[in-house]
Design an enzyme around this catalytic site. Sequence first.
Site, mmCIF file in Angstrom:
data_model
loop_
_atom_site.group_PDB
_atom_site.id
_atom_site.type_symbol
_atom_site.label_atom_id
_atom_site.label_comp_id
_atom_site.label_asym_id
_atom_site.label_seq_id
_atom_site.Cartn_x
_atom_site.Cartn_y
_atom_site.Cartn_z
ATOM 1 N N TYR A 1 2.131 -3.146 2.978
ATOM 2 C CA TYR A 1 1.331 -2.076 2.377
ATOM 3 C C TYR A 1 1.110 -0.983 3.415
ATOM 4 C CZ TYR A 1 -2.689 0.486 0.597
ATOM 5 O OH TYR A 1 -3.523 1.498 0.179
ATOM 6 N N GLU B 1 0.676 6.586 -0.630
ATOM 7 C CA GLU B 1 0.621 5.124 -0.521
ATOM 8 C C GLU B 1 1.952 4.493 -0.930
ATOM 9 O OE1 GLU B 1 -2.759 2.421 -2.285
ATOM 10 O OE2 GLU B 1 -1.064 2.329 -3.650
#
Length: 382
Positions: free
Chosen positions: A101, A189
């Site tokens: 992530y 992101e």
Amino acid sequence: MDLFEYQGKQYFSQFDIPVSAGGVATTVDEAVAVAQKAGYPVVVKAQVQVGGRGKAGGIKLANDATEVRTHAGNILGMDIKGHVVKRIWVENASDIKAEYYASFTLDRAAKQHLLMLSVEGGVEIEEVAAKNPEAIIKLHINPVDGLSLTAAKKAVVDAKIPAEAQAGVAEMLIKLYRCFTEGDCDLAEINPLILKPTGEIHALDAKVSLDENAEFRHPEWAEFMATIELDAREKLAREYGLQYIGLDGTVGIIANGAGLAMSTLDVVNQVGGTAANFLDIGGGANADLMAHALEVINSDKNVKSIFINIFGGITRGEEVAKGIVEAMSRVDLRAPIVIRLDGTNAQEGREILANAGIPASKLTSKPTMLDAARAAVELAQK
Ligand code: GDP
Ligand code: MN
């Protein structure tokens, strides 16, 4: 402005962030055509601006045209947390060795950029954040200095990214940071950021939110803007250049100044009503502006009364009153207006309204914001 995944990936490409080959489809046939071009196996992905598509059944692997038909058919029209899927993205499927992530946001309180990085990426990231927060490392970045490769490499080591992926992930962070800063994002992101069996690092998902204040220096954003899903009221307001946000209550709101507009929403709430919208008409309140504002509010079927709350500073009361009178002759309103007019030349304004020959059933004037809110809410509840 939030982008769809496929738009986010398009944006990533501009910053050299590797994404999978694919295309957008709005029908099953289109999906098959795109899959053919991307090369099997493919992943069929719902394009909605909400997380957790995978868990909701909006992301499916397809090995051939028959499977694409099945999945595309199921996903198109699917409701994911209240978002109906109108578009799908079909891309060449990737082999995954590990899912990480990575994101950049602005930490307003710290006045710095914030990198979040985790070795435990994927669909369970919220779970990780809740139960095992130390698995997500946070690094503040001074926007003046930016992110150095040295700092990125350290972050990667701190996040316990395995040795084979460290260089690739650090390089990816530099690219993503460039996208975030030069690309004027509020959020950039990648989840999951994957390690392929070949050792390459690749963006498998894209969540990008653009800072609309920077629109003026990004003519290329026009195509993103065109796909924003506004409701009919918001579309009309945008055409007129009004600062309008649609809500789901019954009292239409017009105020001058964002602060006063927000207070107006609060006061309506306080006396037991619900606002149908936020609308700030700004400093001027001429007839055109007022007519446009009333037209937008009038297009909202839920509106049962209209509360116009004006505090004249530079804006003069008699100008506002003339604007309302003329606007009312142009727009055939379904709901009655309650107005509170105060500040510069308010008295002159009230007289203009009183002498305009508008029946009391269509327009009433109240001396204070609270009185006006009560009257508007009462009318809305009739
Ligand atoms: P989200 O659930 O909305 O975040 O959608 P993602 O695009 O992140 O996909 C969810 C999950 O689907 C990923 O974490 C992967 O595990 C899986 N997935 C997505 N694309 C692929 C792919 O190309 N190959 C494989 N094997 N899995 C994928
Ligand atoms: Mn994801």
